[in-house]
Design a protein around this motif. Structure first.
Motif, PDB file in Angstrom:
ATOM      1  N   GLN A 157      26.028  56.828  28.258  1.00  0.00           N
ATOM      2  CA  GLN A 157      25.385  55.731  28.979  1.00  0.00           C
ATOM      3  C   GLN A 157      26.406  54.748  29.554  1.00  0.00           C
ATOM      4  OE1 GLN A 157      22.749  54.425  25.741  1.00  0.00           O
ATOM      5  NE2 GLN A 157      20.998  55.093  26.982  1.00  0.00           N
ATOM      6  N   ILE A 158      26.043  54.184  30.688  1.00  0.00           N
ATOM      7  CA  ILE A 158      26.851  53.159  31.344  1.00  0.00           C
ATOM      8  C   ILE A 158      26.246  51.791  31.044  1.00  0.00           C
ATOM      9  CG2 ILE A 158      27.518  52.203  33.591  1.00  0.00           C
ATOM     10  CD1 ILE A 158      27.585  55.015  34.700  1.00  0.00           C
ATOM     11  N   THR A 159      27.089  50.861  30.651  1.00  0.00           N
ATOM     12  CA  THR A 159      26.643  49.490  30.432  1.00  0.00           C
ATOM     13  C   THR A 159      26.852  48.690  31.715  1.00  0.00           C
ATOM     14  OG1 THR A 159      27.194  49.574  28.074  1.00  0.00           O
ATOM     15  CG2 THR A 159      26.985  47.392  29.078  1.00  0.00           C
ATOM     16  N   ILE A 160      25.801  47.980  32.119  1.00  0.00           N
ATOM     17  CA  ILE A 160      25.874  47.163  33.331  1.00  0.00           C
ATOM     18  C   ILE A 160      25.477  45.728  33.007  1.00  0.00           C
ATOM     19  CG2 ILE A 160      24.968  46.798  35.660  1.00  0.00           C
ATOM     20  CD1 ILE A 160      24.473  49.745  35.918  1.00  0.00           C
ATOM     21  N   GLU A 161      26.245  44.800  33.500  1.00  0.00           N
ATOM     22  CA  GLU A 161      25.836  43.393  33.440  1.00  0.00           C
ATOM     23  C   GLU A 161      25.822  42.844  34.858  1.00  0.00           C
ATOM     24  OE1 GLU A 161      27.310  39.978  33.661  1.00  0.00           O
ATOM     25  OE2 GLU A 161      29.462  40.234  33.346  1.00  0.00           O
ATOM     26  N   LYS A 162      25.021  41.793  35.062  1.00  0.00           N
ATOM     27  CA  LYS A 162      24.985  41.178  36.386  1.00  0.00           C
ATOM     28  C   LYS A 162      25.087  39.668  36.258  1.00  0.00           C
ATOM     29  CE  LYS A 162      20.644  39.255  37.189  1.00  0.00           C
ATOM     30  NZ  LYS A 162      20.247  38.081  37.995  1.00  0.00           N
ATOM     31  N   THR A 163      25.991  39.114  37.039  1.00  0.00           N
ATOM     32  CA  THR A 163      26.134  37.664  37.152  1.00  0.00           C
ATOM     33  C   THR A 163      26.386  37.360  38.631  1.00  0.00           C
ATOM     34  OG1 THR A 163      27.050  37.449  34.913  1.00  0.00           O
ATOM     35  CG2 THR A 163      27.397  35.608  36.430  1.00  0.00           C
ATOM     36  N   PRO A 164      25.371  36.883  39.352  1.00  0.00           N
ATOM     37  CA  PRO A 164      25.513  36.674  40.798  1.00  0.00           C
ATOM     38  C   PRO A 164      26.623  35.710  41.188  1.00  0.00           C
ATOM     39  CG  PRO A 164      23.207  36.585  40.134  1.00  0.00           C
ATOM     40  CD  PRO A 164      24.016  36.594  38.882  1.00  0.00           C
ATOM     41  N   GLY A 165      26.973  34.817  40.270  1.00  0.00           N
ATOM     42  CA  GLY A 165      28.013  33.840  40.569  1.00  0.00           C
ATOM     43  C   GLY A 165      29.397  34.438  40.718  1.00  0.00           C
ATOM     44  N   TYR A 166      29.587  35.677  40.271  1.00  0.00           N
ATOM     45  CA  TYR A 166      30.912  36.291  40.372  1.00  0.00           C
ATOM     46  C   TYR A 166      31.361  36.432  41.832  1.00  0.00           C
ATOM     47  CZ  TYR A 166      30.536  37.747  35.423  1.00  0.00           C
ATOM     48  OH  TYR A 166      30.419  37.783  34.054  1.00  0.00           O
ATOM     49  N   PHE A 167      30.441  36.801  42.719  1.00  0.00           N
ATOM     50  CA  PHE A 167      30.834  37.100  44.098  1.00  0.00           C
ATOM     51  C   PHE A 167      31.507  35.915  44.785  1.00  0.00           C
ATOM     52  CE2 PHE A 167      29.622  37.711  48.704  1.00  0.00           C
ATOM     53  CZ  PHE A 167      30.541  38.716  48.947  1.00  0.00           C
ATOM     54  N   THR A 168      31.042  34.715  44.506  1.00  0.00           N
ATOM     55  CA  THR A 168      31.585  33.534  45.185  1.00  0.00           C
ATOM     56  C   THR A 168      32.630  32.807  44.348  1.00  0.00           C
ATOM     57  OG1 THR A 168      29.729  32.204  44.354  1.00  0.00           O
ATOM     58  CG2 THR A 168      29.491  33.186  46.539  1.00  0.00           C
ATOM     59  N   SER A 169      32.955  33.345  43.180  1.00  0.00           N
ATOM     60  CA  SER A 169      33.928  32.711  42.288  1.00  0.00           C
ATOM     61  C   SER A 169      35.354  33.050  42.691  1.00  0.00           C
ATOM     62  CB  SER A 169      33.692  33.163  40.840  1.00  0.00           C
ATOM     63  OG  SER A 169      34.797  32.856  40.018  1.00  0.00           O
ATOM     64  N   PRO A 170      36.230  32.067  42.809  1.00  0.00           N
ATOM     65  CA  PRO A 170      37.635  32.356  43.133  1.00  0.00           C
ATOM     66  C   PRO A 170      38.354  33.124  42.026  1.00  0.00           C
ATOM     67  CG  PRO A 170      37.109  30.029  43.556  1.00  0.00           C
ATOM     68  CD  PRO A 170      35.977  30.605  42.762  1.00  0.00           C
ATOM     69  N   GLN A 171      37.947  32.898  40.765  1.00  0.00           N
ATOM     70  CA  GLN A 171      38.647  33.495  39.628  1.00  0.00           C
ATOM     71  C   GLN A 171      38.160  34.903  39.264  1.00  0.00           C
ATOM     72  OE1 GLN A 171      36.868  30.602  39.264  1.00  0.00           O
ATOM     73  NE2 GLN A 171      38.449  29.008  39.364  1.00  0.00           N
ATOM     74  N   ALA A 172      36.884  35.186  39.534  1.00  0.00           N
ATOM     75  CA  ALA A 172      36.268  36.412  39.019  1.00  0.00           C
ATOM     76  C   ALA A 172      36.960  37.699  39.467  1.00  0.00           C
ATOM     77  CB  ALA A 172      34.786  36.443  39.385  1.00  0.00           C
ATOM     78  N   PRO A 173      37.334  37.858  40.736  1.00  0.00           N
ATOM     79  CA  PRO A 173      37.951  39.140  41.132  1.00  0.00           C
ATOM     80  C   PRO A 173      39.198  39.486  40.327  1.00  0.00           C
ATOM     81  CG  PRO A 173      37.344  37.867  43.077  1.00  0.00           C
ATOM     82  CD  PRO A 173      37.153  36.961  41.900  1.00  0.00           C
ATOM     83  N   GLY A 174      40.106  38.526  40.183  1.00  0.00           N
ATOM     84  CA  GLY A 174      41.329  38.787  39.438  1.00  0.00           C
ATOM     85  C   GLY A 174      41.078  39.030  37.965  1.00  0.00           C
ATOM     86  N   ARG A 175      40.148  38.293  37.394  1.00  0.00           N
ATOM     87  CA  ARG A 175      39.860  38.441  35.968  1.00  0.00           C
ATOM     88  C   ARG A 175      39.217  39.790  35.672  1.00  0.00           C
ATOM     89  NH1 ARG A 175      37.499  32.321  34.644  1.00  0.00           N
ATOM     90  NH2 ARG A 175      39.553  31.301  34.444  1.00  0.00           N
ATOM     91  N   ILE A 176      38.307  40.227  36.531  1.00  0.00           N
ATOM     92  CA  ILE A 176      37.682  41.537  36.330  1.00  0.00           C
ATOM     93  C   ILE A 176      38.714  42.643  36.507  1.00  0.00           C
ATOM     94  CG2 ILE A 176      35.974  43.156  37.253  1.00  0.00           C
ATOM     95  CD1 ILE A 176      34.181  40.758  37.883  1.00  0.00           C
ATOM     96  N   HIS A 177      39.592  42.486  37.476  1.00  0.00           N
ATOM     97  CA  HIS A 177      40.654  43.469  37.700  1.00  0.00           C
ATOM     98  C   HIS A 177      41.575  43.550  36.493  1.00  0.00           C
ATOM     99  CE1 HIS A 177      44.499  45.047  39.273  1.00  0.00           C
ATOM    100  NE2 HIS A 177      43.736  45.760  40.072  1.00  0.00           N
ATOM    101  N   ASP A 178      41.880  42.411  35.888  1.00  0.00           N
ATOM    102  CA  ASP A 178      42.729  42.403  34.690  1.00  0.00           C
ATOM    103  C   ASP A 178      42.068  43.151  33.541  1.00  0.00           C
ATOM    104  OD1 ASP A 178      44.656  40.960  36.015  1.00  0.00           O
ATOM    105  OD2 ASP A 178      44.069  39.016  35.174  1.00  0.00           O
ATOM    106  N   MET A 179      40.742  43.081  33.469  1.00  0.00           N
ATOM    107  CA  MET A 179      40.019  43.776  32.403  1.00  0.00           C
ATOM    108  C   MET A 179      39.991  45.285  32.662  1.00  0.00           C
ATOM    109  SD  MET A 179      35.975  43.592  31.354  1.00  0.00           S
ATOM    110  CE  MET A 179      35.492  44.482  32.841  1.00  0.00           C
TER     111      MET A 179
END
Length: 309
Positions: A116-138
């Motif tokens: 199974q694949i785990t999925i989460e959704k947080t719409p605020g990620y798309f417009t967040s300056p920090q989210a892309p880099g933090r997700i990439h680091d993970m």
């Protein structure tokens, strides 16, 4: 009674040792006990079925706010190879959550089997300056889902949600036109308008992820004809085709599709699909004109066009 039902499931699961064959029994227990339901559980108190563990999401729905993220998540939850987080986690966009660390994040996820694949959704990620880099680091190879709709419609929907929230909280409200137009010109600093500048936000994501890691779901199409968009997501996630047309039915009262799965029918929360205000045609044209250039740039970025104004 709940304890006996759970015990029965655990014994049978242990005896058979195969999560797929136990799916029907597990779904029955979900409806009768509620312990395993992704829709209402507190994961910290969830009983762990044998052979499962909490996983960091392999896929994240990153946005956009009022783009249809909840509908997308609920519809994907039909798939037997997908489990979804119950709430918006805001791990990568809220500093106060991010400092709690990756184990805190993992513990907010549901238990899942290895297939199974785990999925989460947080719409605020798309417009967040920090989210892309933090997700990439993970996880630099993670797959991302982005659901978008016509930018002007999204602005109006954004306003509508805030409007009803303020009414319910007995706070003063303003007309849409009074917020969007300031001193006779478009108020481009209005947060709802800023969120609809898809090209501006997408540019930040493409600095960290390749385009083939980001699947864009057409939110306008999803609400009119869900199945084709969901089949595209299944292929993007390399999942077998399990979502069918019989999983959906159009609710005439609500005016949108609802879900039929595991012998149950459910619709999105009443806060979804609220009627939008009638907007002055001149104001609409100003919004269309403002977004037109941004939309064209976005189309070029993603090598795909949409039927937006």
């Amino acid at each position: 009674m709940a304890f006996l039902l759970v015990s029965a499931y655990l014994l049978l699961a242990h005896a058979r040792g195969a999560p797929v064959e136990n799916g029907a029994l597990l779904e029955t227990l979900k409806s009768q006990v509620g312990l395993f339901s992704n829709k209402s559980e507190h994961y910290s108190a969830q009983v762990r079925p044998p052979g499962t563990s909490r996983q960091i999401p392999q896929t994240i729905i990153i946005g956009v706010r009022k783009g249809g993220t909840r509908a997308l998540l609920e519809m994907l939850d039909i798939h037997p190879n997908i489990v979804v987080a119950a709430t918006e986690v805001h791990f990568f966009d809220w500093d106060e959550n991010y400092v709690k660390g990756i184990d805190w994040y993992r513990n907010l996820m549901p238990f899942s089997y290895g297939n199974q694949i785990t999925i989460e959704k947080t719409p605020g990620y798309f417009t967040s300056p920090q989210a892309p880099g933090r997700i990439h680091d993970m996880n630099s190879s993670i797959k991302l889902l982005l659901i978008l709709r016509d930018p002007t419609e999204r602005v109006i929907s954004d306003y509508t949600q805030v409007y009803y929230n303020r009414v319910e909280s007995h706070k003063p409200v303003q007309l849409f036109e009074d917020i969007v137009i300031k001193n006779g010109v478009l108020n481009t600093k209005y947060k709802a308008i800023q969120r609809s500048l898809y090209d501006v936000h997408m540019e930040k994501w493409l600095k960290h992820f390749s385009l083939d890691q980001i699947h864009i779901v057409d939110g306008n199409t999803l609400i009119k004809d869900p199945l084709p968009e969901l089949q595209k997501v299944e292929r993007f996630l390399n999942l077998p085709s399990r979502i069918m047309s019989s999983n959906f039915y159009f609710n005439q009262t609500k005016g949108f599709y609802c879900i039929r799965s595991d012998g149950r029918e459910r619709c999105l929360h009443e806060s979804k699909g609220r009627p939008h205000p009638l907007v002055n045609s001149t104001v609409l044209e100003q919004l269309y004109s403002y977004f037109r250039e941004h939309n064209a740039k976005f189309y070029r970025m993603v090598n795909h066009s949409f039927d937006w104004h």
